[in-house]
Each structure stands twice: as structure tokens, then as C-alpha cells.
Design a protein around this motif. Structure first.
Motif, short mmCIF file in Angstrom:
data_model
loop_
_atom_site.label_atom_id
_atom_site.label_comp_id
_atom_site.label_asym_id
_atom_site.label_seq_id
_atom_site.Cartn_x
_atom_site.Cartn_y
_atom_site.Cartn_z
N THR A 107 39.07 43.38 31.22
CA THR A 107 37.78 43.86 30.70
C THR A 107 36.63 43.44 31.61
O THR A 107 35.53 43.96 31.48
N ALA A 108 36.86 42.51 32.53
CA ALA A 108 35.82 42.09 33.47
C ALA A 108 35.61 43.13 34.57
O ALA A 108 34.63 43.06 35.30
N SER A 109 36.50 44.10 34.67
CA SER A 109 36.41 45.11 35.72
C SER A 109 35.07 45.85 35.66
O SER A 109 34.73 46.45 34.65
N GLY A 110 34.31 45.76 36.74
CA GLY A 110 33.06 46.48 36.85
C GLY A 110 31.94 45.97 35.95
O GLY A 110 30.92 46.64 35.81
N LYS A 111 32.10 44.80 35.36
CA LYS A 111 31.07 44.25 34.47
C LYS A 111 29.79 44.04 35.28
O LYS A 111 29.79 43.33 36.28
N GLN A 112 28.70 44.69 34.84
CA GLN A 112 27.44 44.60 35.58
C GLN A 112 26.62 43.39 35.19
O GLN A 112 25.98 42.76 36.04
N TYR A 128 34.71 42.21 38.77
CA TYR A 128 35.36 42.70 39.99
C TYR A 128 35.38 44.21 40.01
O TYR A 128 35.19 44.88 39.00
N ASP A 129 35.60 44.73 41.20
CA ASP A 129 35.97 46.12 41.42
C ASP A 129 37.01 46.07 42.54
O ASP A 129 37.34 44.97 43.00
N GLN A 180 47.31 30.51 51.50
CA GLN A 180 46.58 31.51 52.27
C GLN A 180 46.80 32.86 51.64
O GLN A 180 47.76 33.06 50.90
N HIS A 181 45.90 33.78 51.91
CA HIS A 181 45.99 35.14 51.37
C HIS A 181 45.24 36.08 52.30
O HIS A 181 44.45 35.63 53.15
N VAL A 182 45.48 37.36 52.15
CA VAL A 182 44.85 38.35 53.03
C VAL A 182 43.36 38.51 52.72
O VAL A 182 42.61 39.01 53.55
N HIS A 183 42.94 38.08 51.55
CA HIS A 183 41.54 38.24 51.13
C HIS A 183 40.62 37.31 51.90
O HIS A 183 40.97 36.17 52.16
N ASP A 227 34.08 31.40 43.38
CA ASP A 227 34.79 32.04 44.48
C ASP A 227 34.50 33.54 44.50
O ASP A 227 34.51 34.19 43.45
N MET A 228 34.29 34.07 45.68
CA MET A 228 34.13 35.51 45.90
C MET A 228 35.25 35.94 46.84
O MET A 228 35.49 35.27 47.85
N PHE A 229 35.92 37.03 46.49
CA PHE A 229 37.01 37.55 47.29
C PHE A 229 36.75 39.01 47.65
O PHE A 229 36.23 39.77 46.84
N THR A 230 37.17 39.37 48.86
CA THR A 230 37.18 40.78 49.23
C THR A 230 38.45 41.05 50.02
O THR A 230 38.77 40.29 50.92
N PRO A 231 39.23 42.06 49.63
CA PRO A 231 39.09 42.81 48.38
C PRO A 231 39.44 41.92 47.19
O PRO A 231 39.78 40.75 47.35
N MET A 232 39.38 42.49 45.99
CA MET A 232 39.69 41.74 44.77
C MET A 232 41.10 41.16 44.80
O MET A 232 41.96 41.66 45.52
N ARG A 233 41.35 40.12 44.04
CA ARG A 233 42.67 39.51 43.91
C ARG A 233 43.40 40.20 42.76
O ARG A 233 43.28 39.82 41.60
N GLU A 234 44.15 41.25 43.08
CA GLU A 234 44.85 42.04 42.06
C GLU A 234 45.79 41.19 41.21
O GLU A 234 45.94 41.42 40.02
N GLU A 235 46.42 40.18 41.83
CA GLU A 235 47.39 39.36 41.08
C GLU A 235 46.70 38.54 39.99
O GLU A 235 47.36 38.09 39.05
N PHE A 236 45.39 38.37 40.05
CA PHE A 236 44.68 37.63 39.00
C PHE A 236 44.56 38.42 37.71
O PHE A 236 44.31 37.84 36.66
N VAL A 237 44.69 39.74 37.76
CA VAL A 237 44.49 40.55 36.57
C VAL A 237 45.75 41.28 36.12
O VAL A 237 45.71 42.08 35.21
N LYS A 238 46.88 40.99 36.75
CA LYS A 238 48.14 41.64 36.34
C LYS A 238 48.79 40.88 35.21
O LYS A 238 48.64 39.74 35.03
#
Length: 143
Positions: free
Chosen positions: A32-37, A60-61, A81-84, A132-143
């Protein structure tokens, strides 16, 4: 099934189980946090990560994500480590942050930048919070 297939299957199961640790309800709340303004901290529940850490997915988006991590004194952000690409702000507390082969003690108001695929971690010396700010989003955090 040969020995290498069993090892691969066991590794896959371990990764799947680790990824499934947050409860279904926590995952729904993170989604539900997706795109929260407008991000109202008091309305966002904590996810207990264990080891003296808890996390809030703030918003996040697909291109970026903001996450709040609360550390108890002695809590460890295990080296990983991660690609983000990651940028973090020390909202409170004192942390010993390692990025690659460099270490720095950081306190409230400080921050750090982590390029993609660079090993990093943190040890909390005084209870505190990282943003923390990530780009792109950390998809595994919301799965």
C-alpha cells in the motif's frame, strides 16, 4: 535427482523461506506504500527484522524507494551488496558504516552513498534510525 540438483533445490528453498519471513499482512501493508505521495510516519507499521532491527517501507515506485530502519544499540546491518544504488541519512543515533574497504563513524545529520554492487554494512553504536533511498526500488522488500 542427482547431488547437484539436490543442492540447488535446497538453496532455492532456503532463499524462498528467508524471503517469506515477513507476514502476509506486512507485505500487504508494504504494497500500500506504492506511490504514496504524502508519507505519514505514524500511519506506517514497523516490520520486525530480528536482531534489533525493524523497518518501515515509506513509499516507492519502480524507479526509487524510501525505507526507514530502526536499530537498537548493537544491531547489525549485515554486510551485503545489491544492484541498487543506495543513499542513506542518519536521522538519529551513531553508526559505524563500512562501504567497500572504508569505515566511517556517522551520527545524526550525516549520510552516505553506496554505488551499485559495492559490499557494505553497518553496526549501530547508539540506538538510532537510518533513512535509506534505493534506485531502482527493492522489489524483494514488498514481495
Amino acid at each position: 535427482m542427482n547431488h547437484s540438483s539436490k543442492i540447488i533445490k535446497s538453496a532455492f528453498c532456503a532463499v524462498f523461506l528467508f524471503a517469506a519471513i515477513p507476514s502476509f499482512a506486512q507485505n500487504q501493508q508494504a504494497k500500500t506504500a506504492s506511490g504514496k505521495q504524502f508519507i505519514i510516519d505514524a500511519e506506517i507499521p514497523w516490520q520486525d527484522l530480528g536482531g534489533g532491527l525493524k523497518r518501515k517501507i515509506m513509499s516507492y515506485d519502480p524507479t526509487m524507494m524510501m525505507v526507514k530502519i530502526d536499530f537498537q544499540k548493537g544491531g547489525i546491518g549485515t554486510p551485503h551488496q545489491h544492484v541498487h544504488t543506495q543513499m542513506s541519512y542518519v536521522e538519529s543515533g551513531v553508526f559505524e558504516v563500512t562501504i567497500g574497504d572504508k569505515k566511517q563513524t556517522l551520527k545524526k545529520g550525516d549520510g552516505f552513498y553506496i554505488p551499485s554492487n559495492v559490499m557494505h554494512g553497518a553496526v549501530c553504536l547508539e540506538a538510532g534510525v537510518l533513512i535509506d533511498m534505493f534506485t531502482p526500488m527493492r522489489e524483494e522488500f514488498v514481495k
